[in-house]
Design a protein around this motif. Structure first.
Motif, PDB file in Angstrom:
ATOM      1  N   UNK A 126       0.807  -2.292 -17.845  1.00 17.78           N
ATOM      2  CA  UNK A 126      -0.579  -2.612 -17.479  1.00 17.78           C
ATOM      3  C   UNK A 126      -0.827  -2.278 -16.007  1.00 17.78           C
ATOM      4  N   UNK A 127       0.143  -2.597 -15.166  1.00 16.71           N
ATOM      5  CA  UNK A 127      -0.004  -2.300 -13.732  1.00 16.71           C
ATOM      6  C   UNK A 127      -0.019  -0.791 -13.498  1.00 16.71           C
ATOM      7  N   UNK A 128       0.840  -0.073 -14.236  1.00 13.51           N
ATOM      8  CA  UNK A 128       0.817   1.393 -14.082  1.00 13.51           C
ATOM      9  C   UNK A 128      -0.557   1.959 -14.437  1.00 13.51           C
ATOM     10  N   UNK A 129      -1.127   1.469 -15.545  1.00 13.78           N
ATOM     11  CA  UNK A 129      -2.410   1.993 -16.012  1.00 13.78           C
ATOM     12  C   UNK A 129      -3.555   1.603 -15.090  1.00 13.78           C
ATOM     13  N   UNK A 130      -3.554   0.345 -14.640  1.00  8.79           N
ATOM     14  CA  UNK A 130      -4.718  -0.169 -13.924  1.00  8.79           C
ATOM     15  C   UNK A 130      -4.637  -0.020 -12.408  1.00  8.79           C
ATOM     16  N   UNK A 131      -3.423   0.167 -11.890  1.00  9.66           N
ATOM     17  CA  UNK A 131      -3.268   0.182 -10.431  1.00  9.66           C
ATOM     18  C   UNK A 131      -2.588   1.461  -9.945  1.00  9.66           C
ATOM     19  N   UNK A 132      -1.370   1.703 -10.436  1.00 12.52           N
ATOM     20  CA  UNK A 132      -0.542   2.724  -9.800  1.00 12.52           C
ATOM     21  C   UNK A 132      -0.936   4.144 -10.154  1.00 12.52           C
ATOM     22  N   UNK A 133      -1.444   4.340 -11.369  1.00 12.99           N
ATOM     23  CA  UNK A 133      -1.708   5.714 -11.811  1.00 12.99           C
ATOM     24  C   UNK A 133      -3.193   5.968 -12.039  1.00 12.99           C
ATOM     25  N   UNK A 134      -4.031   5.308 -11.273  1.00 11.83           N
ATOM     26  CA  UNK A 134      -5.470   5.564 -11.369  1.00 11.83           C
ATOM     27  C   UNK A 134      -6.071   5.571  -9.970  1.00 11.83           C
ATOM     28  N   UNK A 135      -7.136   6.307  -9.764  1.00 12.34           N
ATOM     29  CA  UNK A 135      -7.768   6.313  -8.438  1.00 12.34           C
ATOM     30  C   UNK A 135      -8.289   4.935  -8.075  1.00 12.34           C
ATOM     31  N   UNK A 226      -9.789 -15.333  10.737  1.00 15.16           N
ATOM     32  CA  UNK A 226      -9.269 -14.512  11.838  1.00 15.16           C
ATOM     33  C   UNK A 226     -10.350 -14.328  12.900  1.00 15.16           C
ATOM     34  N   UNK A 227      -9.950 -14.404  14.144  1.00 16.75           N
ATOM     35  CA  UNK A 227     -10.924 -14.314  15.224  1.00 16.75           C
ATOM     36  C   UNK A 227     -11.275 -12.895  15.620  1.00 16.75           C
ATOM     37  N   UNK A 228     -10.537 -11.936  15.078  1.00 16.48           N
ATOM     38  CA  UNK A 228     -10.757 -10.535  15.458  1.00 16.48           C
ATOM     39  C   UNK A 228     -10.769  -9.674  14.192  1.00 16.48           C
ATOM     40  N   UNK A 229     -11.124  -8.400  14.382  1.00 13.85           N
ATOM     41  CA  UNK A 229     -11.027  -7.468  13.256  1.00 13.85           C
ATOM     42  C   UNK A 229      -9.577  -7.050  13.066  1.00 13.85           C
ATOM     43  N   UNK A 230      -9.145  -7.040  11.808  1.00 12.73           N
ATOM     44  CA  UNK A 230      -7.823  -6.523  11.461  1.00 12.73           C
ATOM     45  C   UNK A 230      -8.040  -5.260  10.630  1.00 12.73           C
ATOM     46  N   UNK A 231      -7.213  -4.272  10.848  1.00  5.59           N
ATOM     47  CA  UNK A 231      -7.438  -3.000  10.156  1.00  5.59           C
ATOM     48  C   UNK A 231      -6.116  -2.463   9.619  1.00  5.59           C
ATOM     49  N   UNK A 232      -6.171  -1.901   8.425  1.00  8.61           N
ATOM     50  CA  UNK A 232      -4.964  -1.322   7.819  1.00  8.61           C
ATOM     51  C   UNK A 232      -5.369  -0.136   6.956  1.00  8.61           C
ATOM     52  N   UNK A 233      -4.553   0.901   6.954  1.00 10.26           N
ATOM     53  CA  UNK A 233      -4.778   2.075   6.105  1.00 10.26           C
ATOM     54  C   UNK A 233      -3.710   2.132   5.023  1.00 10.26           C
ATOM     55  N   UNK A 234      -4.115   2.504   3.807  1.00 14.72           N
ATOM     56  CA  UNK A 234      -3.155   2.636   2.706  1.00 14.72           C
ATOM     57  C   UNK A 234      -3.368   3.996   2.047  1.00 14.72           C
ATOM     58  N   UNK A 235      -2.286   4.620   1.552  1.00 10.24           N
ATOM     59  CA  UNK A 235      -2.438   5.918   0.868  1.00 10.24           C
ATOM     60  C   UNK A 235      -2.801   5.727  -0.600  1.00 10.24           C
ATOM     61  N   UNK A 236      -3.462   6.715  -1.180  1.00  7.63           N
ATOM     62  CA  UNK A 236      -3.783   6.702  -2.605  1.00  7.63           C
ATOM     63  C   UNK A 236      -3.682   8.141  -3.119  1.00  7.63           C
ATOM     64  N   UNK A 420      -2.005  10.812  -0.134  1.00  9.17           N
ATOM     65  CA  UNK A 420      -0.811  10.548   0.650  1.00  9.17           C
ATOM     66  C   UNK A 420       0.203   9.668  -0.072  1.00  9.17           C
ATOM     67  N   UNK A 421      -0.150   9.159  -1.255  1.00  5.17           N
ATOM     68  CA  UNK A 421       0.775   8.275  -1.951  1.00  5.17           C
ATOM     69  C   UNK A 421       1.635   9.040  -2.936  1.00  5.17           C
ATOM     70  N   UNK A 422       2.433   8.275  -3.689  1.00  9.47           N
ATOM     71  CA  UNK A 422       3.301   8.862  -4.700  1.00  9.47           C
ATOM     72  C   UNK A 422       3.004   8.225  -6.043  1.00  9.47           C
ATOM     73  N   UNK A 423       3.167   8.986  -7.114  1.00  8.26           N
ATOM     74  CA  UNK A 423       3.000   8.437  -8.451  1.00  8.26           C
ATOM     75  C   UNK A 423       4.067   7.395  -8.732  1.00  8.26           C
TER      76      UNK A 423
END
Length: 424
Positions: A126-135, A226-236, A420-423
């Motif tokens: 289910x995780x592969x279908x809904x998260x890891x292998x879909x945009x 949080x008192x400030x902006x937090x920022x993070x980038x993730x690959x897809x 930038x991510x991996x299957x």
């Protein structure tokens, strides 16, 4: 009219008669969601939901499915931040069958090594279908919380990490059931074509002999904003375009429901429909994004206790710097904070919201689930029926204050970078 009571073993009961429908719905809401699963066992609340469909001491595997579908009914379950629900809707004549089925698995589900192993595989798929292998899989409900929150309950992945799911044991399952699936930690909701006295007698007949057990102390998941902006980038690896999510904290609906409702309408003013502000500005006028939306509640409005998340999500062309998108959103929030929406603009969104609520409540399943969840979370199922009137009472000044509160607090910003991510 809502009718509530409790059995001697602590099980709470909510009855919702509706003589206009030929069906009945039975839902069991258990007061445990993925925020309560232990560290080192991410995804366990959802995995346990799967185990509850694998038979019981009275019924073999798949018998529950056959009984419901053989009656012309439908069934399912779902795991949320603070609760897990199990439900079915059948013809009214099958009420006792539905009550028996739900009571049976709440009393003694079959927890076997075979069931555990195959359901771990099912959940991983289910995780592969809904998260890891879909945009945009897990965007933003899995990816945004670790940017905005610090504690394990609020920040971790409720779908689960593969290595931790694989380590789940039968002892874990037995301990989870003993701790959280006590009748005093659950609530049964029966809605539809029912006679009150007859239904209550049937609920007592099937649920009343489930032994009482100690109920867990409900934890607080509070953490400072949080008192400030937090920022993070993730690959897809599958995303065709960049995306971003902005996350803010919502008021506590249990102590500031009107403030929460103002944020619900702020989300509608920003993102609901072609005339919404972010749609007009960022999609049609400036061409900064291909899609944008706003929402109050990470998994839906009024679906969790505090803390919960207000989100703005957008998909944008690679040529557009994400800070241009964020800047435009901030400008629209500043305008609303300074001037608020017009009365007509707000009334349109109230009408849109109310129409959707009425349409949803026309279906026994959704009405039952909404009433049951709000009774469990806030102790007031009546919120569901009060929503159209309470939303209509929200003023432009209240929406303006909601926008100002977002501009004045810290936030999380998630950037999704394609390719930038991996299957998996």
């Amino acid at each position: 009219m809502l009718h509530r009571t409790a059995l001697a073993n602590g099980l709470r009961v909510l009855l919702v008669p509706d003589p206009a429908t030929p069906v009945v719905g039975v839902a069991v809401h258990v007061d445990v969601g993925f925020r309560s699963e232990p560290e080192g066992r991410t995804g366990f609340a959802h995995l346990f939901e799967h185990l509850m469909f694998q038979g019981s001491e009275s019924l073999e595997k798949l018998a529950h499915f056959r009984h419901v579908q053989g009656s012309g009914g439908v069934f399912n379950g779902s795991t949320h931040q603070d609760y897990t629900d199990y439900f079915e809707v059948l013809p009214a004549a099958a009420l006792e069958r539905a009550l028996f089925l739900e009571a049976d698995r709440l009393r003694a589900p079959t927890l076997s090594q075979e069931n555990l192993a195959n359901q771990i595989d099912v959940v991983k798929e289910e995780i592969r279908l809904n998260v890891l292998n879909r945009p945009y899989g897990g965007f933003p409900w899995i990816l945004l919380p670790p940017v905005l929150y610090d504690t394990f309950p609020n920040a971790h992945n409720g779908y689960g990490d593969f290595s931790e799911l694989e380590q789940a044991s039968l002892d874990d399952a037995a301990a989870f059931f003993d701790t959280y699936y006590a009748p005093g930690n659950a609530q049964v909701t029966v809605a539809g074509f029912i006679d009150l006295d007859e239904t209550l007698a049937l609920v007592e007949k099937h649920f009343g002999d489930i032994p009482a057990r100690p109920t867990p102390t409900r934890p607080s998941f509070f953490e400072p904003v949080p008192g400030v902006e937090r920022r993070q980038a993730v690959p897809d690896a599958h995303a065709p375009l960049p995306a971003l999510a902005m996350g803010f904290r919502l008021p506590d609906p249990a102590t500031d429901l009107d403030g929460y409702l103002a944020h619900m309408l702020l989300a509608s003013v920003l993102g609901d429909g072609e005339a919404a502000r972010l749609q007009r500005r960022l999609v049609h006028a400036d061409g900064l994004v291909t899609d944008i939306s706003a929402a109050a509640g990470l998994m839906g409005s009024l679906d969790a206790r505090d803390p919960d998340t207000f989100t703005v999500t957008a998909v944008h062309p690679a040529a557009v710097d994400p800070d241009r998108v964020i800047g435009a959103v901030d400008e629209e929030l500043e305008k609303l904070a300074a001037q608020g929406p017009s009365a007509d603009e707000l009334s349109r969104q109230v009408a849109r919201w109310s129409a959707g609520a009425h349409q949803e409540n026309d279906r026994v399943m959704y009405r039952m689930l909404g009433l049951g969840a709000r009774e469990l979370l806030y102790g007031r199922a009546e919120i569901t029926d009060e929503l159209p009137g309470r939303l209509a009472a929200v003023t432009p000044d209240a929406v303006s204050a909601a926008a100002a509160s977002l501009r004045g607090a810290g936030r999380g910003v998630l950037l999704v970078e394609p390719g930038k991510g991996e299957d998996a």
